[in-house]
Design a protein around this motif. Structure first.
Motif, PDB file in Angstrom:
ATOM      1  N   GLY A  22      39.980  46.783  37.641  1.00  0.00           N
ATOM      2  CA  GLY A  22      41.453  46.287  37.491  1.00  0.00           C
ATOM      3  C   GLY A  22      40.078  44.534  38.404  1.00  0.00           C
ATOM      4  O   GLY A  22      40.781  43.774  39.006  1.00  0.00           O
ATOM      5  N   VAL A  23      38.561  44.923  38.319  1.00  0.00           N
ATOM      6  CA  VAL A  23      38.469  43.829  39.336  1.00  0.00           C
ATOM      7  C   VAL A  23      37.901  42.514  37.747  1.00  0.00           C
ATOM      8  O   VAL A  23      36.897  43.238  37.156  1.00  0.00           O
ATOM      9  N   THR A  24      38.745  41.981  37.441  1.00  0.00           N
ATOM     10  CA  THR A  24      38.498  41.307  36.269  1.00  0.00           C
ATOM     11  C   THR A  24      38.333  39.681  36.667  1.00  0.00           C
ATOM     12  O   THR A  24      37.404  39.150  36.139  1.00  0.00           O
ATOM     13  N   PHE A  25      37.290  38.874  37.818  1.00  0.00           N
ATOM     14  CA  PHE A  25      36.530  37.821  38.309  1.00  0.00           C
ATOM     15  C   PHE A  25      35.378  38.537  38.584  1.00  0.00           C
ATOM     16  O   PHE A  25      34.935  38.711  39.284  1.00  0.00           O
ATOM     17  N   LEU A  26      34.408  37.334  37.217  1.00  0.00           N
ATOM     18  CA  LEU A  26      33.394  37.691  37.076  1.00  0.00           C
ATOM     19  C   LEU A  26      32.894  36.700  37.483  1.00  0.00           C
ATOM     20  O   LEU A  26      33.309  35.710  37.130  1.00  0.00           O
ATOM     21  N   ASP A  27      31.435  36.157  38.681  1.00  0.00           N
ATOM     22  CA  ASP A  27      31.320  35.638  39.074  1.00  0.00           C
ATOM     23  C   ASP A  27      29.454  35.139  37.928  1.00  0.00           C
ATOM     24  O   ASP A  27      28.857  35.911  38.719  1.00  0.00           O
ATOM     25  N   THR A  28      28.821  33.934  37.867  1.00  0.00           N
ATOM     26  CA  THR A  28      27.809  33.524  37.653  1.00  0.00           C
ATOM     27  C   THR A  28      27.802  32.034  37.496  1.00  0.00           C
ATOM     28  O   THR A  28      27.964  31.809  37.837  1.00  0.00           O
ATOM     29  N   SER A  29      25.964  32.037  36.902  1.00  0.00           N
ATOM     30  CA  SER A  29      25.845  30.378  37.317  1.00  0.00           C
ATOM     31  C   SER A  29      24.768  30.636  35.740  1.00  0.00           C
ATOM     32  O   SER A  29      23.972  31.473  36.543  1.00  0.00           O
ATOM     33  N   ASP A  30      24.244  29.091  35.788  1.00  0.00           N
ATOM     34  CA  ASP A  30      22.859  29.027  34.825  1.00  0.00           C
ATOM     35  C   ASP A  30      21.765  29.186  35.866  1.00  0.00           C
ATOM     36  O   ASP A  30      21.215  29.131  34.563  1.00  0.00           O
TER      37      ASP A  30
END
Length: 346
Positions: free
Chosen positions: A53-61
């Protein structure tokens, strides 16, 4: 525990973005906290998170650079893309010789977005942040290009990370800002004075990174002892000799309350962030499924006003020793930009 905890959903900001009540910070899978982790294991972790249920994914270039976006892109193949809210960032660039710079001019904004779309293997980024604010470029200029990317369907929502209150206001006047990402935890609360009230006034969601104090509120001093030489935390003032011994008292008190409440110190510290409002989404990072399961258990920890106040007293501003930023390096935190009238073009 993953099956026992109801993750829930929240509206992030007032522009229509809905995300899981807790997100997953993906940085540590590829960068800054020691060597990159095995790719198959990290893809399994992302899939486990989404199924939980954790669907908010955070990344960066800048994570890698570039390798974390490529990893997340692989994890989102074969039908996973439609199940997530995908956030990435631009603006911090390795300029060589260990020097980092921040860029916000229109051509760079566009090129960075195109690069992220390609690495992630997607047609559109759900939430695109300026990772740090370029103090040479008026925020209106950067936002103008981001607005074009929204109109072209390449990004859905715009965010800023570690921006000052006045920069947020100026940016929001060009195009609505959906979320501000900032460091917020039991022992990092400087944003509460001005930035968070500004977000709430304007209807902007708050995304809290490092909600576990970069791991210290989970493990205490033993976390510092186990850091590899490639871990950026070794250079952070709060983890330096002299400060870490004093900060150990914060962890001990958090750990004691956690024992009384029948949860882990991680869950207690994370629950504190969840209790700050339904406009706040913490994005704890991890590289282990067992730690992920523990983190989502924080959503089940309920705190009374008295318990919240007690927790806050443990890590008050005068108790925490050491700055949150690495000494002697530019942080671009809480930065201002020149007025729009000063801009002479690219």
């Amino acid at each position: 525990m993953a099956g026992e905890t109801e993750i829930g959903r929240i509206k992030l900001g007032s522009q229509g973005l809905e995300v899981s009540a807790q997100g997953l910070g993906c940085m540590g899978m590829s960068a800054f906290y020691g060597p990159p982790k095995p790719e198959p294991d990290m893809i399994d972790l992302v899939h486990h998170a989404v199924r939980s249920g954790v669907t908010f994914l955070d990344t960066s270039d800048i994570y890698g650079p570039f390798t974390n976006e490529t990893l997340i892109g692989k994890a989102l193949r074969e039908g996973w893309r439609e199940k997530v809210e995908l956030a990435t960032k631009f603006g911090i660039r390795d300029a060589g010789n260990g020097i980092r710079e921040v860029r916000g001019e229109p051509a760079y904004v566009r090129a960075a977005c195109e690069g992220s779309l390609k690495r992630l293997g997607v047609d559109c980024i759900d939430l695109y942040y300026q990772h740090r604010i370029d103090t040479r470029v008026p925020i209106e200029v950067t936002m103008g290009e981001l607005k074009k990317l929204v109109e072209e369907g390449k990004i859905k929502y715009i965010g800023l990370s570690e921006a000052s209150a006045s920069t947020i206001r100026r940016a929001h006047a060009v195009h609505p800002i959906t979320a501000i990402q900032l460091e917020w935890s039991l022992w990092t609360r400087d944003s509460e004075k001005e930035i968070i009230p500004t977000c709430r006034e304007l209807g902007i969601g708050i995304v809290a990174y490092s909600p576990l104090g970069r791991g210290f509120l989970s493990y205490g001093p033993k976390m510092v002892e186990g850091l590899s030489e490639r871990d950026a935390r070794k250079k952070m003032p709060r983890f330096q000799s002299g400060n870490v011994e004093q900060n150990a008292g914060i962890f001990e008190r958090v750990n004691s309350m956690a024992s009384r409440k029948g949860c882990t110190p991680s869950q207690l510290a994370l629950a504190w962030v969840h209790h700050q409002g339904n406009d706040v989404c913490p994005i704890p990072g991890t590289t282990k499924i067992e730690n992920f399961n523990q983190n989502i258990g924080a959503l089940s920890v309920k705190l009374s006003p008295e318990e919240l106040a007690e927790l806050e007293s443990y890590a008050s501003e005068d108790v925490v020793k050491g700055d949150r930023k690495i000494a002697g390096t530019p942080s671009w935190v809480d930065s201002e930009t020149p007025p729009l009238s000063s801009w002479k073009g690219e």
